[in-house]
Design a protein around this motif. Structure first.
Motif, PDB file in Angstrom:
ATOM      1  N   UNK A  65       0.851  -1.190   0.000  1.00 47.89           N
ATOM      2  CA  UNK A  65       0.000   0.000   0.000  1.00 47.89           C
ATOM      3  C   UNK A  65       0.885   1.237   0.000  1.00 47.89           C
ATOM      4  N   UNK A  66       0.389   2.322  -0.595  1.00 48.72           N
ATOM      5  CA  UNK A  66       1.188   3.545  -0.657  1.00 48.72           C
ATOM      6  C   UNK A  66       1.391   4.164   0.726  1.00 48.72           C
ATOM      7  N   UNK A  67       0.281   4.230   1.465  1.00 48.79           N
ATOM      8  CA  UNK A  67       0.282   4.807   2.808  1.00 48.79           C
ATOM      9  C   UNK A  67       1.002   6.150   2.901  1.00 48.79           C
ATOM     10  N   UNK A 115       1.571   9.791   4.315  1.00 48.01           N
ATOM     11  CA  UNK A 115       1.237  10.189   5.691  1.00 48.01           C
ATOM     12  C   UNK A 115      -0.087  10.941   5.753  1.00 48.01           C
ATOM     13  N   UNK A 142      -3.642  10.762   4.566  1.00 48.73           N
ATOM     14  CA  UNK A 142      -4.561   9.874   3.836  1.00 48.73           C
ATOM     15  C   UNK A 142      -5.324  10.676   2.776  1.00 48.73           C
ATOM     16  N   UNK A 197      -6.919   6.207   8.317  1.00 49.86           N
ATOM     17  CA  UNK A 197      -5.807   5.356   7.861  1.00 49.86           C
ATOM     18  C   UNK A 197      -6.312   3.975   7.447  1.00 49.86           C
TER      19      UNK A 197
END
Lengths: 748, 150
Positions: free
Chosen positions: A347-349, A351, A353, A432
């Motif tokens: 997942x890119x995640x 910081x 969202x 998140x």
């Protein structure tokens, strides 16, 4: 790259941003073949960059690319300012709205400098020449004797000078100079290019004043969180919102239609809770009861799917490139070796969202969002609302990281549709958990490799098969093959191995697949760079020496790739961008020499590893040092990266991208992985979807830059691919344990 | 229930949901957006503020726990603070989203440990994730602010 610079009317372009007396220049990027037609036609002109000079002396430069941490909204304008020889302190940068007039704004693919460097220089040089001509006319001296120096035009013989602002009106009335008349600065004259101009947002970011999408506020807006289908393609069976509506601050719930196939970049749908603040929206959503018909993708289970991919990789696939006779060469090889590698979904995640604010009224939409692709926001929002793209205004905020996720504007469509339905501005906040469970994922990949060595240990046969759910599946549900992703580190392997075959097997996709920083290069570099290291050890050779020998003579690869069935097209086929093994060799030798590879210490639990990879037209070689504790914990005290990414505008920002890539790659190697069961992503937050923390990141990354006059190439992404294999090759050197599956976690 | 607290030197009264995390009061209520939302569970550090001088995750601090306390956010930390200055001298931020939390954690570290070593820095900052991967410069900036050599 060919550009045409034409003066444009202020009307409709920079409306509201510049004063009535400003002199506005635009540049347009045109493909070669369109150049003549554009010049001859009277079609509306669609500029891609804008430069405005104000009578008060300010220079306004439009940043049309999105700022997500590369520094691009500072660095591209420094190119314009340098050619113009403007005083940077008197330059103002204006973030562009989404508009096709700018050309592509999709800040993706590591192409901003590469695609716009020439256009920016021409814009600056054109304005400079016109200012010189305006001054010459006023002073009745030859223009060739007038010279711009730091925001001022001067005439040495008469001692006269005038600031930019005083010449704006006269300059704007002059005819545009022909491109052939432009004079460009020599490198020795550069004022900003090659220097480390700090990013314009630096002070704001360190004081909490940067405005990200999460910080956007519109008067009268309400807040929404959305319960989305937990499995791709699931449809809403029923929902109960009585408890949610009792939560203080909750105003209403809204059902959003779930997406049909193909999912594309559309919103997923679900049940939205609308509230007066973020917390109430989150609480209300927790009180929702929603039941879903999960549909066929509920079968997705990453453990089982991994077995399927590996089994497919062990079978013949579609041939993407083939030279010589691999099967015969494998059969007659002195030694044979094979290995199967697996990399998990990621997942890119970022910081920040996904988040967006939208206000829709009277058939027009206005969106504020952290987006890499404001024009896609226009098209996706327009389609969702049933209006035209030009009726969607997209304001681009700062992005709290992107990594590819924020070029998919599904979250913007959610805000717009909700605003349309309830008649108020709406801010959609993704938690998140929403982000990690509803991403456009980097799909898992299985790779099977076979190699044959001759009596001297030289590789004479190489077979590689890659299987992964392709990005194309989000646009065409039938798509099971890799398409353009195969040209990312797979069909373009640079080794001079006379019998070589690259294949690609089919894979279904059970989640939305997207592009993540460096895309398929990430897993392909892991497979290829691990396997060549395995062969080097099998042959009892120094990995870098063996790598360079296998790379072969210095050459450009277009002819041999074409002969083997992979023809480089478009930009990839242009002479300056064709893969060049001499440039690859140079970075390998550089990292070998600068890292101290030849004199590296060997001790139990201590090892060095190497990998090199070309992507986004940049050449990167990496040496990693690891220390492995008795309990299997891996430390990375040092990374060296040698980088040939062509001409560099801002060395500090380039170095920063490669430092960041070392950490991003360490995450890929060591800690990051998703799993799915029953079609649902099981991870949800940073406690179980891990990304590197300070104690897990490389302690020190040394970036060694090749000074070159080659055209600017990619910077944001190409650092990532060689890091994971170099780490794993170092782990092998330290422990004798070969990593064939990521992430490593602990060495056991 | 009404509760009071001090935010960046200003006395504030709050009469909403006492379970509401301080983060959303700061952001939605006071328009202090320097503390960022990153995880909502206290595991990423983007929302770090100082409560009575100690670093705290605003996203998991309910308002009732903040009652009577003194809260300082990035906006309330002196612009001339050595940590903020070092961050700019070393060009730490890339996207910048996490950096306000990083700075608040680093400032708290230096308040309690004026001359931190690498282990101190790891311990104080391992709760602050930077997805851009600026950790090397964060480490250097902490040392610069502390006046210790890297």
């Amino acid at each position: 790259m060919n550009t045409v610079i034409i003066p444009v009317s202020r009307r409709g372009f920079l409306k509201g941003l510049v004063s009535a007396g400003a002199f506005v220049l635009g540049a347009r990027v045109l493909p070669l073949e369109a150049l003549a037609a554009a010049q001859a036609s009277t079609a509306p002109w669609e500029p891609s960059v804008y430069l405005a000079l104000e009578p008060d002396g300010r220079v306004l430069i439009i940043a049309h690319r999105s700022e997500m941490g590369t520094g691009i909204r500072t660095v591209l304008p420094t190119i314009v300012a340098d050619e113009l020889d403007a005083d940077w302190d008197r330059v103002e940068i204006v973030q562009a709205l989404g508009d096709k007039k700018y050309g592509s704004q999709n800040t993706d693919g590591s192409c901003s400098i590469r695609d716009f460097y020439v256009a920016m220089r021409e814009a600056g040089a054109t304005a400079r020449l016109m200012l010189e001509r305006a001054a010459a006319a006023q002073w009745n001296v030859p223009a060739s004797e007038c010279r711009v120096q730091l925001h001022t035009v001067g005439h040495q013989a008469s001692g006269r000078s005038a600031e930019f602002g005083a010449l704006v009106t006269a300059a704007s009335a002059l005819p545009m100079p022909a491109k052939e008349e432009l004079r460009f600065k020599q490198p020795s004259e550069y004022r900003y290019i090659g220097k480390n101009v700090p990013i314009i947002d630096l002070e704001d970011l360190c004081n909490g004043r940067g405005t990200f999408g999460m910080d956007a506020v519109v008067p009268g807006m309400v807040y929404a969180t959305i319960e989305r289908p937990p499995v791709l393609g699931a449809t809403l069976k029923s929902h109960q919102d009585a408890a949610a509506l009792k939560v203080a601050g909750v105003e209403q719930t809204v059902v959003l239609e779930t997406t049909g196939y193909p999912v594309g970049m559309k919103m997923l749908g679900g049940v939205a809770v609308i509230a007066r603040d973020t917390w109430s929206a989150i609480r209300g959503r927790q009180a929702l009861k929603v039941e879903w018909d999960l549909g066929p993708h509920a079968s997705y289970d990453t453990a089982a799917f991994k077995k399927t991919l590996i089994a497919t990789a062990r079978q013949p696939g579609r041939v993407a490139r083939s030279g010589g006779d691999v099967d015969a060469a494998l059969a007659s090889a002195t030694r044979r070796h094979e290995a199967t590698y697996y990399t998990p979904p990621l997942s890119h995640a970022p910081m920040e969202p996904p988040v967006a604010v939208a206000s829709v009224k009277d058939g027009k939409a206005e969106v504020w969002a952290p987006t890499q692709n404001p024009q896609a926001v226009q098209s996706v929002v327009a389609a969702a609302l049933g209006i035209t793209e030009t009726d969607v205004i997209c304001h681009v905020t700062l992005l709290g990281g992107g990594f590819g996720r924020k070029s998919f504007p599904d979250y913007c469509a959610e805000a717009a549709v909700l605003s349309q339905k309830i008649g108020k501005p709406v801010k959609v906040v993704w938690t998140r958990e929403d982000d990690i469970r509803h991403d456009f994922y980097h799909g898992e990949c299985a790779m099977h490799m076979q190699g044959g060595l001759d009596a001297q240990g030289k590789p004479v046969a190489w077979l590689q098969r890659s299987v992964f759910p392709p990005i194309g599946s989000i646009f065409n549900v039938e798509e099971q093959y890799g398409g353009g992703q195969l040209n990312m580190g797979w069909t373009d392997v640079p080794f001079a191995i006379s019998n070589f075959r690259a294949e690609n097997g089919p894979s279904e996709a059970h989640v939305r697949i997207g592009w993540l920083r460096a895309v398929a290069n990430v897993h392909h570099a892991f497979g290829v760079q691990s396997f060549i290291d395995e062969l080097a050890h099998l042959a009892g050779r120094d990995p870098i020496e063996y790598w360079l020998e296998t790379l072969g003579a210095s050459r450009k690869l277009d002819a041999e790739l074409k002969a083997q069935g992979y023809e480089l097209r478009g930009l990839s086929g242009q002479p300056q961008f064709v893969p060049d093994t001499a440039r690859l060799r140079r970075v390998v030798e550089l990292v070998r020499d600068r890292s101290g590879w030849a004199t590296r210490k060997t001790a139990p639990g201590h090892g060095w590893g190497f990998a090199a990879h070309r992507s986004f037209f940049s050449y990167i070689a990496t040496v990693v040092e690891v220390r492995v504790d008795d309990d299997g914990t891996v430390h990375i005290p040092r990374v060296d990266m040698a980088v040939d990414c062509g001409l560099i505008i801002n060395p500090d920002r380039v170095i920063a991208q490669f430092e960041g890539a070392a950490t991003f790659g360490a995450g890929v190697a060591m800690v990051s992985a998703l799993s799915a069961q029953g079609g649902r992503i099981r991870e949800g937050n940073f406690h179980n979807y891990q990304v590197p923390r300070i104690h897990q990141a490389p302690l020190r990354t040394h970036v060694h830059i090749v000074e070159t006059t080659e055209p600017p190439a990619g910077v944001g992404e190409p650092g990532v691919p060689p890091v994971a294999p170099a780490i794993c090759n170092a782990i092998f050197a330290a422990t004798g344990k070969r990593v064939r599956e990521l992430p490593v976690g602990k060495v056991t | 229930m009404q509760l009071t607290l001090t935010v960046n030197g200003t006395a504030r009264t709050f009469d909403g949901d006492p379970a509401m995390p301080l983060l959303w009061y700061l952001r939605d209520g006071l328009a202090l957006t320097g503390a960022k939302f990153g995880c909502g569970t206290g595991v990423c550090g983007a929302c770090t503020v100082h409560i009575d001088g100690s670093p705290a995750r605003a996203c998991t601090t309910p308002m009732k726990s903040a009652a009577g306390k003194t809260v300082v956010t990035i906006e309330g930390l002196d612009a001339a603070h050595p940590v903020k200055q070092a961050w700019q001298e070393i060009n730490v931020p890339q996207c910048g989203y996490c950096q306000t939390g990083q700075i608040m954690s680093a400032a708290a570290l230096l308040a309690s440990t004026p001359k931190p070593d690498d282990e101190d820095i790891d311990a104080a900052l391992r709760g602050n994730i930077c997805r851009c991967g600026t950790y090397q410069r964060i480490r250097d900036a902490v040392k610069k602010a502390a006046g210790v050599t890297a």
